[in-house]
Design an enzyme around this catalytic site. Structure first.
Site, PDB file in Angstrom:
ATOM      1  N   THR B 124       0.813  -1.218   0.000  1.00 12.94           N
ATOM      2  CA  THR B 124       0.000   0.000   0.000  1.00 12.94           C
ATOM      3  C   THR B 124       0.851   1.275   0.000  1.00 12.94           C
ATOM      4  O   THR B 124       1.883   1.344   0.665  1.00 12.94           O
ATOM      5  CB  THR B 124      -0.926   0.004   1.232  1.00 12.94           C
ATOM      6  OG1 THR B 124      -1.724  -1.164   1.181  1.00 12.94           O
ATOM      7  CG2 THR B 124      -1.828   1.223   1.258  1.00 12.94           C
ATOM      8  N   GLU B 125       0.388   2.267  -0.771  1.00  8.26           N
ATOM      9  CA  GLU B 125       1.028   3.591  -0.792  1.00  8.26           C
ATOM     10  C   GLU B 125      -0.059   4.651  -0.619  1.00  8.26           C
ATOM     11  O   GLU B 125      -1.237   4.353  -0.781  1.00  8.26           O
ATOM     12  CB  GLU B 125       1.738   3.797  -2.142  1.00  8.26           C
ATOM     13  CG  GLU B 125       2.895   2.839  -2.330  1.00  8.26           C
ATOM     14  CD  GLU B 125       3.642   3.069  -3.638  1.00  8.26           C
ATOM     15  OE1 GLU B 125       3.288   4.046  -4.365  1.00  8.26           O
ATOM     16  OE2 GLU B 125       4.542   2.294  -3.920  1.00  8.26           O
ATOM     17  N   ALA B 128      -1.976   4.460  -3.652  1.00 17.02           N
ATOM     18  CA  ALA B 128      -2.201   3.133  -4.221  1.00 17.02           C
ATOM     19  C   ALA B 128      -2.687   2.203  -3.122  1.00 17.02           C
ATOM     20  O   ALA B 128      -1.902   1.582  -2.418  1.00 17.02           O
ATOM     21  CB  ALA B 128      -0.916   2.588  -4.855  1.00 17.02           C
ATOM     22  N   GLY B 129      -3.987   2.173  -2.919  1.00 11.85           N
ATOM     23  CA  GLY B 129      -4.588   1.315  -1.918  1.00 11.85           C
ATOM     24  C   GLY B 129      -5.279   0.164  -2.632  1.00 11.85           C
ATOM     25  O   GLY B 129      -4.644  -0.834  -2.986  1.00 11.85           O
ATOM     26  N   THR B 156       1.640  -2.872   8.372  1.00  5.39           N
ATOM     27  CA  THR B 156       1.622  -3.615   9.629  1.00  5.39           C
ATOM     28  C   THR B 156       3.035  -4.117   9.906  1.00  5.39           C
ATOM     29  O   THR B 156       3.655  -4.707   9.017  1.00  5.39           O
ATOM     30  CB  THR B 156       0.646  -4.808   9.538  1.00  5.39           C
ATOM     31  OG1 THR B 156      -0.634  -4.304   9.223  1.00  5.39           O
ATOM     32  CG2 THR B 156       0.592  -5.574  10.860  1.00  5.39           C
ATOM     33  N   ASP B 238      -4.399 -13.669  -1.858  1.00  8.61           N
ATOM     34  CA  ASP B 238      -5.310 -14.829  -1.907  1.00  8.61           C
ATOM     35  C   ASP B 238      -4.997 -15.802  -0.781  1.00  8.61           C
ATOM     36  O   ASP B 238      -5.896 -16.312  -0.115  1.00  8.61           O
ATOM     37  CB  ASP B 238      -5.149 -15.582  -3.233  1.00  8.61           C
ATOM     38  CG  ASP B 238      -5.899 -14.896  -4.385  1.00  8.61           C
ATOM     39  OD1 ASP B 238      -6.674 -13.962  -4.116  1.00  8.61           O
ATOM     40  OD2 ASP B 238      -5.692 -15.318  -5.544  1.00  8.61           O
ATOM     41  N   GLN B 334     -24.406  -4.170  22.122  1.00 11.06           N
ATOM     42  CA  GLN B 334     -25.836  -3.984  22.381  1.00 11.06           C
ATOM     43  C   GLN B 334     -26.309  -4.860  23.540  1.00 11.06           C
ATOM     44  O   GLN B 334     -27.050  -4.404  24.416  1.00 11.06           O
ATOM     45  CB  GLN B 334     -26.633  -4.309  21.102  1.00 11.06           C
ATOM     46  CG  GLN B 334     -28.109  -3.940  21.183  1.00 11.06           C
ATOM     47  CD  GLN B 334     -28.310  -2.424  21.266  1.00 11.06           C
ATOM     48  OE1 GLN B 334     -27.444  -1.654  20.841  1.00 11.06           O
ATOM     49  NE2 GLN B 334     -29.424  -2.010  21.817  1.00 11.06           N
ATOM     50  N   GLY B 338     -24.975  -0.641  28.481  1.00  8.34           N
ATOM     51  CA  GLY B 338     -24.109   0.369  29.100  1.00  8.34           C
ATOM     52  C   GLY B 338     -22.713  -0.169  29.352  1.00  8.34           C
ATOM     53  O   GLY B 338     -21.714   0.504  29.103  1.00  8.34           O
ATOM     54  N   GLU B 361      -6.157  -5.554   3.782  1.00 14.19           N
ATOM     55  CA  GLU B 361      -5.950  -6.699   2.876  1.00 14.19           C
ATOM     56  C   GLU B 361      -7.045  -6.758   1.802  1.00 14.19           C
ATOM     57  O   GLU B 361      -7.519  -7.823   1.431  1.00 14.19           O
ATOM     58  CB  GLU B 361      -5.882  -8.008   3.660  1.00 14.19           C
ATOM     59  CG  GLU B 361      -4.743  -7.980   4.650  1.00 14.19           C
ATOM     60  CD  GLU B 361      -3.914  -9.252   4.631  1.00 14.19           C
ATOM     61  OE1 GLU B 361      -2.989  -9.300   5.413  1.00 14.19           O
ATOM     62  OE2 GLU B 361      -4.176 -10.152   3.836  1.00 14.19           O
TER      63      GLU B 361
END
Lengths: 263, 377
Positions: B124-125, B128-129, B156, B238, B334, B338, B361
């Site tokens: 990745t750049e 460029a994703g 990562t 892949d 949910q 709380g 990815e």
């Protein structure tokens, strides 16, 4: 350094439940683990092997399923494992157990050190290790928290309530170790895989040069009459004040309030 | 295909469970809040060989198959998805080497990682994703060397790695066909690490920019041939998607475990909320998503093991499991209401951790394009 490590498979619970009718431990549904102190014993033996070479042999007396515990020991650095198992051994107290294990150790052969955990978390007797040493007539140190290999003997630290004793021991010897001696390693994927391939030999009564009258329940000097949970006591109260005199007065007041003494 | 796990797989799952309970669970929330990197615990995982799961034994790796890797990664992901991401990103970085590398290159990569070190896959750049073809990082051949220039982002393990597998263009006129894959050691002159991302989730992992400024590497660090880079990157993704999916399933299972426990304990109107059909339906839906994601993930991994075409199945697994993690963790918040929303309890972390599994990815939109592309061929 040739080491033998004695381990015990125990139920995985610090709060063992007891059947109130039969007074026996309820083991159903409780997973089994290697007695945690025995894992420290194994780790100590494996660390010595890694520095000084030799082999680590692990030994347990128990039912056939105790082989799982041995398999785990193999994945944690042991080289060989023996299961001491026979119907004749069942119901053994610490005396009959140590008699049998000592005989098994004689059969396995030469050793420099025998390692045990300080006690098992199920019975908590801390007797089997010392008794094995007596049967084999070798020196023993219990509550071992550090081991140093010297030229022709070893030096160990024995944990006490308020410090430790430094003791030199001739080999061969038996050491019962405490938790603080090390942090047991995790197995790796490779060591798990390798452990699966090791053959574990079973030693039965027939394989041993022993007096059959000293085995199992019949050979036991002690019999469990009853097991019970002690009544839970509430924890005490701590009086903490800046000034001792005030604290003493406070304590006195409480004693009077609770009518500890009749006055 | 066998739907049941083998004895070995169950044993390894137990081993990772024990490790997760003792080492990761006690610290995960604290490190998440601080955004710190628990390096000591990573080292322990490395000693267990969890970072080189699929690397062949011949080179010192753990040598397990793809299905077993998903079993391990699911269990790791259950304890902390960020931890699992950083550990399995070493495996991701290894894939280009295993796919296209020579034995010498495989040995080099192993020497840099097996003993217990991180690695990172740099594709990745900033521009460029999803369109990986727009990679601007260049690798120029000069004599018997390549000179790399460019900036990679959202990497990562970017800041903690010993070695990178880098996709760069050797011929920008050819678009994706001009991309090539390289091995680059961290200590090469000109390699530097940019800012660390302050992330919403997976905060136990390290994510940074990696910058290459006139970095010279020997030509022997080219993986495969010039122009193979795009293909290598796609096969890498892949093969790694089932592991990403497995980690999502781990998040789902953690959410379910918290909810089942809470629903039995929490009483409203005089009885545990587990007795309410509204809660039961939610729990059942969470279980349906999780079990389906788990089984499909293992199926996709089994295609990798069988060396069958895996693009579509890997995309389905990654997409379905990532969406499941988001949905299931949201429902967990949910159910705990709380307490679910409070940072003192672990389920809001699961929801933050889950989100990235719809993004990295290949976003789940890209996965759908891959799936449709395969359908319409």
């Amino acid at each position: 350094m040739e080491s033998i490590v004695c381990i015990k498979q125990v139920p995985d619970t610090s709060e063992v439940k007891i059947d109130p009718v039969t007074n026996t431990l309820i083991r159903h549904g409780v997973p089994s683990i290697i007695n945690p102190f025995d894992k420290n014993a194994l780790e100590a033996a494996v660390q010595l092997k890694e520095i000084h070479g030799g082999t680590v042999t692990v030994l347990t007396m128990g039912p056939p399923q105790a082989v799982e515990a041995l398999r785990e020991c193999l994945s944690l650095g042991a080289d060989k494992a023996y299961l001491v198992s026979d119907r004749a051994f069942s119901g053994a107290d610490t005396l009959a157990t140590s008699y049998t294990l000592a005989a098994a150790i004689r059969r396995i052969g030469k050793f420099d050190l025998i390692f045990c955990g300080k006690q098992a978390i199920d019975g908590d007797t801390a007797q089997v290790g010392p008794e094995i040493a007596e049967f084999l007539d070798v020196p023993q140190v219990t509550f071992v928290s550090k081991i140093l290999v010297k030229q022709d003997n070893i030096q160990v630290e024995k944990e006490q309530d308020d410090g430790y004793e430094v003791i030199e021991v001739e080999l061969p010897a038996l050491l019962a170790v405490v938790k603080s001696i090390n942090i047991p390693r995790y197995p790796s994927i490779k060591s798990k895989m390798a452990a699966r391939k090791v053959e574990i030999e079973t030693i039965t009564a027939e394989d041993l040069d022993i007096d059959n009258g000293r085995l199992g329940l019949g050979g036991s000097a002690t019999q469990v009459k009853k097991i019970f949970s002690p009544k839970k006591r509430s924890s005490g109260t701590m009086i903490q004040l800046d000034n001792d005199k005030e604290a003493a007065l406070e304590l006195f007041e409480r004693i009077l309030e609770n009518s500890v003494f009749s006055m | 295909m066998d739907f049941l796990l083998t004895e070995v797989q169950m044993e390894l799952m137990e081993m990772v469970k024990d490790f997760g309970e003792k080492e990761i669970d006690p610290i995960a929330l604290e490190y998440d809040h601080k955004g710190e990197f628990p390096i000591k615990i990573y080292k322990k995982a490395f000693e267990m060989g969890l970072h080189t799961l699929e690397y062949p034994e011949k080179f010192g790796g753990s040598g397990v198959n793809a299905v077993t890797a998903t079993v391990v990664n699911e269990e790791l992901g259950k304890h902390d998805a960020g931890f699992a991401t950083s550990v399995s990103a070493v495996g991701l970085a290894a894939k280009p080497v295993l796919i296209a590398g020579t034995d010498n290159q495989k040995k080099l990569f192993a020497d840099l990682t097996i003993h217990g070190a991180f690695a990172a896959f740099c594709l990745t750049e900033p521009n460029a994703g999803s369109d990986a073809g727009s990679v601007k990082t260049t690798a120029k051949k000069v004599g018997n060397e390549y000179i790399l220039n460019g900036r990679k982002c959202f990497i990562t393990n970017g800041g903690v790695s010993n070695v990178y597998t880098v996709i760069a263009t050797t011929d920008s006129s050819k678009g994706v066909k001009g991309l090539s894959a390289f091995l680059v050691e961290r200590d090469r002159e000109g390699v530097s690490v940019g800012k660390e991302e302050d992330k919403m989730g997976i905060r136990l992992s390290n994510t940074t920019d990696v910058i290459f400024e006139d970095v010279r590497i020997p030509e022997t660090h080219l993986l495969g041939n010039e122009g193979d880079g795009f293909k290598i990157a796609m096969v890498t993704l892949d093969y790694s998607r089932p592991n990403v999916a497995a980690c999502s399933v781990g998040i789902c299972q953690a959410a379910i475990d918290h909810c089942v426990k809470y629903a039995k304990e929490r009483t409203t109107f005089g009885k545990p909320i587990a007795t309410l059909q509204a809660i039961q339906f939610m729990l059942a839906d969470m279980e349906i998503s999780t079990e389906t994601a788990r089984q499909y993930t293992r199926y996709a991994a089994s295609l990798v093991d069988a060396k069958k075409p895996v693009s579509k199945a890997a995309a389905i697994a990654k997409c379905f499991a990532g969406d499941a993690a988001m949905k299931v963790s949201t429902d967990a918040v949910q159910i705990l209401a709380g307490y679910g929303y409070s940072r003192e309890y672990p389920v809001e972390k699961l929801m933050r951790d889950a989100k990235i599994f719809q993004i990295f990815e290949g976003t789940n939109q890209i996965q759908r394009l891959v799936i449709a592309g395969q359908m319409l061929r």
